[in-house]
Design an enzyme around this catalytic site. Structure first.
Site, PDB file in Angstrom:
ATOM      1  N   GLY A  93       0.791  -1.222   0.000  1.00 11.27           N
ATOM      2  CA  GLY A  93       0.000   0.000   0.000  1.00 11.27           C
ATOM      3  C   GLY A  93       0.820   1.266   0.000  1.00 11.27           C
ATOM      4  O   GLY A  93       0.301   2.349  -0.286  1.00 11.27           O
ATOM      5  N   ARG A  94       2.119   1.149   0.309  1.00 10.88           N
ATOM      6  CA  ARG A  94       2.976   2.342   0.308  1.00 10.88           C
ATOM      7  C   ARG A  94       4.423   1.993  -0.054  1.00 10.88           C
ATOM      8  O   ARG A  94       5.356   2.650   0.381  1.00 10.88           O
ATOM      9  CB  ARG A  94       2.928   3.039   1.662  1.00 10.88           C
ATOM     10  CG  ARG A  94       3.362   2.176   2.842  1.00 10.88           C
ATOM     11  CD  ARG A  94       3.495   3.016   4.088  1.00 10.88           C
ATOM     12  NE  ARG A  94       3.967   2.220   5.216  1.00 10.88           N
ATOM     13  CZ  ARG A  94       4.493   2.736   6.305  1.00 10.88           C
ATOM     14  NH1 ARG A  94       4.637   4.040   6.408  1.00 10.88           N
ATOM     15  NH2 ARG A  94       4.882   1.970   7.309  1.00 10.88           N
ATOM     16  N   ASP A 253       1.261 -11.730   6.671  1.00 13.67           N
ATOM     17  CA  ASP A 253       1.899 -10.930   5.623  1.00 13.67           C
ATOM     18  C   ASP A 253       3.262 -10.412   6.059  1.00 13.67           C
ATOM     19  O   ASP A 253       3.981  -9.806   5.255  1.00 13.67           O
ATOM     20  CB  ASP A 253       0.996  -9.767   5.193  1.00 13.67           C
ATOM     21  CG  ASP A 253       0.553  -8.908   6.357  1.00 13.67           C
ATOM     22  OD1 ASP A 253      -0.122  -9.443   7.253  1.00 13.67           O
ATOM     23  OD2 ASP A 253       0.882  -7.707   6.390  1.00 13.67           O
ATOM     24  N   ASN A 254       3.641 -10.653   7.319  1.00 16.47           N
ATOM     25  CA  ASN A 254       4.957 -10.252   7.811  1.00 16.47           C
ATOM     26  C   ASN A 254       5.856 -11.445   8.111  1.00 16.47           C
ATOM     27  O   ASN A 254       6.848 -11.315   8.829  1.00 16.47           O
ATOM     28  CB  ASN A 254       4.811  -9.387   9.068  1.00 16.47           C
ATOM     29  CG  ASN A 254       4.182  -8.047   8.767  1.00 16.47           C
ATOM     30  OD1 ASN A 254       4.364  -7.505   7.681  1.00 16.47           O
ATOM     31  ND2 ASN A 254       3.434  -7.506   9.713  1.00 16.47           N
TER      32      ASN A 254
END
Length: 488
Positions: A93-94, A253-254
């Site tokens: 997202g960034r 997701d990490n």
């Protein structure tokens, strides 16, 4: 693959060989007036880049996303994830992967810009990052590297000349992150959720080729892939526990497939030993507390196994059995790594039946007396008595006699034992109050000298140097618990 010989950029982007559903090609959003505030010279050199060239205006523009090096192919990766137990479709997202740097030795590393602007996966976010969290990731990721813990690394931090709005107005920044890859458990969850077995196979084959080429010819290479990821994560989590590192946001997701630590948002290092230690402001239930990390890693890996079920075996029941059998091996592997690491921290070369109780007794005393985790092992390594409740307690004195007796029963000398302890018990860690002190000076006062001094000390955590002693001091007692935030 195109090489810029002056700076040393040698970029490829093999991720684009995957089906296009795994990414979106998108350029970074330019910023107004980028300024380089931190460059990792040693990392740059290991990547085949020239530090002096990277300081030039044209290269700073690359770190800011205002320009792209030859061969760059910017894209945002799609993935999913269980965030605090809740499944979501996610994505960068960034952040943007601008390419993969091929080093002079032929290794391949992702080059990612973090804070480079909005993407289709931003979920109403601004796609930007603030200076404080980016410097924090730089400090802690480099400290982890020095502690010999697999990790993503930080190549550069630039300020953008633009404000970022969170709870307050903050200076914007972009971090250049370097990783073996950014493939996550959540990437496989994304593929499985979309329902295409061909896409899932493509991702698995790509991952094997990139990270585990030795299993390409394996009879069931997808089972072998699961086995290898479990092995690496078991080793990684044990290393976290052994130095008192608390990740804070172990969402799927990490969790990387490469076995590297990623995402340093709400992480912190434990001061007083306590299994229930939590720093993250959003972890109100203690899901990712220090003592829970091995269990949460197993839970996350079970989600990977679930995602792989369609390709583990053509018979679903057999595939499920394979997945369950492999996941059940994690706890034994983790315990073995942790036990071996703890023995090294206590100078034990051999194994005796009473070693496990000896270790457990020490940890129970440390928790009872609120002993500083790092400094307790530091004092044992130096064979020094601290003026603390633990060291003054009768229980500790009895334990110390047992430990000394255990050391004498080894073939190796005490000198050898203490040398091994020195190599496994860091003298310093990035203590939370010292990290905050460095960030405050940099962000508020534009003074990077405090951070530079801290980074220098953290670069050799096993040196036991007198120059590092000021960083060994725990924080002053306070009624307010230390809290960390994810930075988004």
């Amino acid at each position: 693959m195109t090489k810029n010989n002056e700076t040393g950029w040698n970029l490829d982007n093999s991720y684009t060989t995957l089906p296009q559903s795994f990414y979106t090609e998108i350029p970074p959003t330019p910023v107004s007036s980028p300024e380089l505030v931190k460059l990792n010279h040693s990392l740059a050199i290991s990547l085949g880049l020239t530090p002096e060239e990277l300081k030039k205006e044209a290269e700073i523009a690359i770190f800011a996303g205002n320009a792209l090096p030859e061969g760059a192919h910017p894209l945002a990766q799609a993935y999913a994830g269980h965030q605090f137990g809740h499944f979501n479709m996610l994505g960068d997202g960034r952040a943007l992967l601008i390419g993969e740097q091929i080093t002079p030795s032929g290794e391949r590393f992702d080059i990612q810009l973090k804070g480079s602007g909005p993407t289709p996966y931003s979920r109403r976010g601004d796609g930007r990052a603030a200076l404080g969290p980016m410097l924090r990731e730089y400090i802690i990721s480099e400290a982890m590297y020095a502690l010999d813990i697999p990790t993503t690394r930080s190549l550069a931090v630039v300020t953008t000349g633009e404000a970022t709005y969170r709870e307050t107005k903050l200076p914007g920044a972009i971090l250049t992150r370097v990783a073996s890859s950014h493939i996550r458990v959540g990437t496989f969850q994304y593929a499985a959720a979309r329902g295409s077995i061909e896409d899932l196979k493509s991702l698995a084959d790509y991952t094997i080729k990139r990270h585990y080429p030795e299993i390409e010819a394996h009879e069931n290479r997808y089972t072998a892939l699961l086995q290898e990821v479990i092995k690496r994560q078991a080793s990684l989590i044990a290393k976290w526990q052994l130095v008192g590192f608390i990740h804070g946001v172990m969402n799927t997701d990490n969790i990387t497939i490469s076995g590297e630590t990623i995402d340093y948002g709400p992480c912190a290092f434990m001061d007083n030993y306590n299994q229930g230690t939590v720093f993250s402001s959003i972890d109100t239930q203690g899901r990712y507390a220090y003592g829970n990390q091995p269990y949460m890693a197993a839970w996350d890996l079970a989600r990977l196994a679930e995602s792989l079920i369609p390709i583990l075996h053509e018979d679903e029941e057999e595939a499920l059995k394979i997945a369950q059998d492999e996941i059940s091996k994690f706890s034994v592997q983790y315990e073995n790594h942790w036990f071996l690491g703890m023995k090294k921290k206590l100078g034990l070369f051999s194994t005796e039946e009473q070693d496990q109780p000896l270790i457990e007794q020490l940890l129970k005393m440390m928790e009872k007396y609120k002993a500083d985790y790092t400094n307790t092992f530091r004092s044992l390594t130096l064979d020094a008595i601290e003026n603390t409740a633990l060291f003054e307690s009768p229980e500790y004195k009895d334990w110390y006699k047992l430990w000394q007796s255990r050391l004498k029963r080894q073939e190796q000398s005490k000198e050898n034992a203490y040398e091994m302890m020195k190599n496994n018990n860091p003298s310093i860690i990035p203590r939370n109050h010292r990290v905050e002190e460095a960030l405050e000076a940099a962000v508020t006062n534009d003074d990077y000298s405090v951070m530079e001094k801290l980074l220098e000390a953290l670069s050799n955590p096993y040196a036991y140097s007198t120059d590092q002693e000021e960083y060994c001091i725990p924080p002053a007692p306070t009624n307010r618990p230390y809290r960390t935030f994810c930075g988004t």
